[in-house]
Design an enzyme around this catalytic site. Structure first.
Site, mmCIF file in Angstrom:
data_model
loop_
_atom_site.group_PDB
_atom_site.id
_atom_site.type_symbol
_atom_site.label_atom_id
_atom_site.label_comp_id
_atom_site.label_asym_id
_atom_site.label_seq_id
_atom_site.Cartn_x
_atom_site.Cartn_y
_atom_site.Cartn_z
ATOM 1 N N ARG A 216 0.861 -1.191 0.000
ATOM 2 C CA ARG A 216 0.000 0.000 0.000
ATOM 3 C C ARG A 216 0.894 1.236 0.000
ATOM 4 O O ARG A 216 1.649 1.473 0.947
ATOM 5 C CB ARG A 216 -0.922 -0.006 1.224
ATOM 6 N N PHE A 221 1.950 10.694 1.664
ATOM 7 C CA PHE A 221 1.361 10.202 2.916
ATOM 8 C C PHE A 221 2.253 9.146 3.550
ATOM 9 O O PHE A 221 2.957 9.419 4.519
ATOM 10 C CB PHE A 221 -0.047 9.658 2.659
ATOM 11 N N GLN A 224 3.292 1.325 3.143
ATOM 12 C CA GLN A 224 2.929 0.292 4.121
ATOM 13 C C GLN A 224 3.356 -1.089 3.635
ATOM 14 O O GLN A 224 3.217 -1.432 2.467
ATOM 15 C CB GLN A 224 1.415 0.312 4.346
ATOM 16 N N ASN A 260 -2.861 -0.854 12.077
ATOM 17 C CA ASN A 260 -3.831 -1.598 12.872
ATOM 18 C C ASN A 260 -5.228 -1.317 12.349
ATOM 19 O O ASN A 260 -5.406 -0.599 11.356
ATOM 20 C CB ASN A 260 -3.718 -1.236 14.370
ATOM 21 N N PHE A 290 4.032 0.999 8.733
ATOM 22 C CA PHE A 290 4.135 1.989 7.664
ATOM 23 C C PHE A 290 5.217 3.005 8.013
ATOM 24 O O PHE A 290 5.608 3.150 9.169
ATOM 25 C CB PHE A 290 2.786 2.682 7.414
ATOM 26 N N LEU A 299 -2.711 10.786 13.347
ATOM 27 C CA LEU A 299 -2.497 9.376 13.707
ATOM 28 C C LEU A 299 -1.953 9.200 15.125
ATOM 29 O O LEU A 299 -1.809 8.068 15.592
ATOM 30 C CB LEU A 299 -1.543 8.721 12.710
ATOM 31 N N HIS A 303 -1.870 4.963 16.389
ATOM 32 C CA HIS A 303 -0.883 4.009 15.872
ATOM 33 C C HIS A 303 0.398 4.162 16.684
ATOM 34 O O HIS A 303 0.831 5.279 16.977
ATOM 35 C CB HIS A 303 -0.605 4.278 14.391
#
Length: 345
Positions: A216, A221, A224, A260, A290, A299, A303
């Site tokens: 991903r 951004f 991942q 997660n 990531f 975030l 995370h």
């Protein structure tokens, strides 16, 4: 938010008091004294004693682990303090005497849900996890004296990828369980269920991240990886507790953090908290991670941040061409993690 569980005291069982003694001989008991307890009173006292005993037995099983700080005897020491108790003596517990939740094999949190940190190891055990309790840094470093010796320098991970190397400092002191899990999987020390064979119930070991891909990738951004199935749905069959340290933020590019499926408030972007315990609902991280390529403050406390990486290669990876289907944001050409190695610098 850092989570440190306080000591748990086992409450003494309650004992019923004996009935008042009647005056010797036959006749009415002296005024102010009661006759022997009625059957209803006896039954009520038995019930109360049984409930107290059950509570005491439940409290015996309340042993938990410090998610921040250091377990020492029956206390969780503040960050940076040294434990003077022999290893394994006593246990750190939760102060509310809350018994550990039980789970069934195969159970998973429903979407937009999770579990509490103290229940993670109970969940793992129900899935057949051969590790009873937390997987520790000592377990992750097994067989490498240099890695086990903090005096040798900063714990560093090097991702050897098809687009170049990525070097990352790991925060072993502030996110010890997360770092231990990551290192243990990469070095083949942490048992797991193979995501590529979802029908198998055999726990295996191996270099989990070798020859996996960044499945991903989102420009400006993050990138991942960490799923051997390359689908974004693969897991190693267990969870690890969230470790939200107040000094570890998604403050810029190069932040290494755990993926997660924790729930969060869509309006405030903040974690969901359990009303009874005040703990965060989540703790659904396992193996996927990531690396950010910009500041992502939304975030924070959702995370677990567990490292910081150089940014040149992650930024380059984030700009590769990706597909919209069948797997959204997956690169058209695989960007491979050949292996991850560790050293101290």
């Amino acid at each position: 938010m850092g989570l440190s569980l306080a000591a748990c005291q086992t409450p003494p069982a309650e004992h019923g008091e004996g009935g008042a003694k009647a005056d010797a001989g036959v006749g009415k008991a002296p005024e102010g004294e009661k006759k022997g307890p009625t059957p209803e009173e006896i039954e009520a006292k038995k019930k109360a004693a049984a409930e107290a005993q059950a509570k005491a037995e439940a409290a015996k099983g309340c042993c938990k682990f410090c998610f921040a700080g250091t377990p020492c005897g029956d206390e969780c020491l503040p960050e940076g303090k040294t434990c003077d108790e022999p290893e394994g003596e006593g246990c750190a517990c939760s102060s509310d005497e809350r018994p550990t939740r039980t789970f069934e094999e195969g159970w998973l949190p429903r979407p937009n849900s999770g579990i509490l940190g103290p229940d993670v190891f109970s969940f793992n055990k129900a899935q057949g996890d051969p590790i009873d309790g937390p997987f520790t840094l000592e377990m992750a470093f097994e067989g490498d004296e240099t890695l086990a010796d903090k005096g040798k320098g900063t714990l560093t991970a090097t991702f050897q990828t098809s687009m170049g190397d990525i070097e990352c400092e790991l925060y072993e002191d502030k996110a010890p369980l997360t770092v231990a899990n990551f290192v243990g999987l990469a070095r083949g020390k942490r048992p797991y269920l193979d995501p590529k064979n979802r029908k198998s119930d055999e726990w295996v070991t191996g270099n989990y991240y070798d020859n996996t891909i960044f499945h991903r990738v989102i420009s400006k951004f993050m990138i991942q990886g960490g799923d051997p199935s390359a689908s974004g749905r693969g897991t190693p069959g267990y969870f690890i507790p969230d470790e939200f340290h107040p000094s570890l933020r998604h403050s810029g590019p190069g932040i290494l953090s755990m993926a997660n499926r924790n729930p969060y408030d869509r309006v405030t972007q903040k974690p969901i908290y359990d009303e009874k315990t005040g703990l965060t609902v989540g703790n659904t991280g396992s193996a996927q991670f990531f690396i950010t390529v910009r500041k992502t403050e939304a975030l924070n406390d959702r995370h677990t941040v567990f490292g910081r990486c150089d940014t040149k290669v992650p930024t380059a990876i984030s700009e590769v061409r990706t597909q919209s289907r069948p797997i959204p944001d997956k690169p058209f050409e695989d960007v491979t993690i050949k292996t991850i190695s560790f050293t101290r610098k």
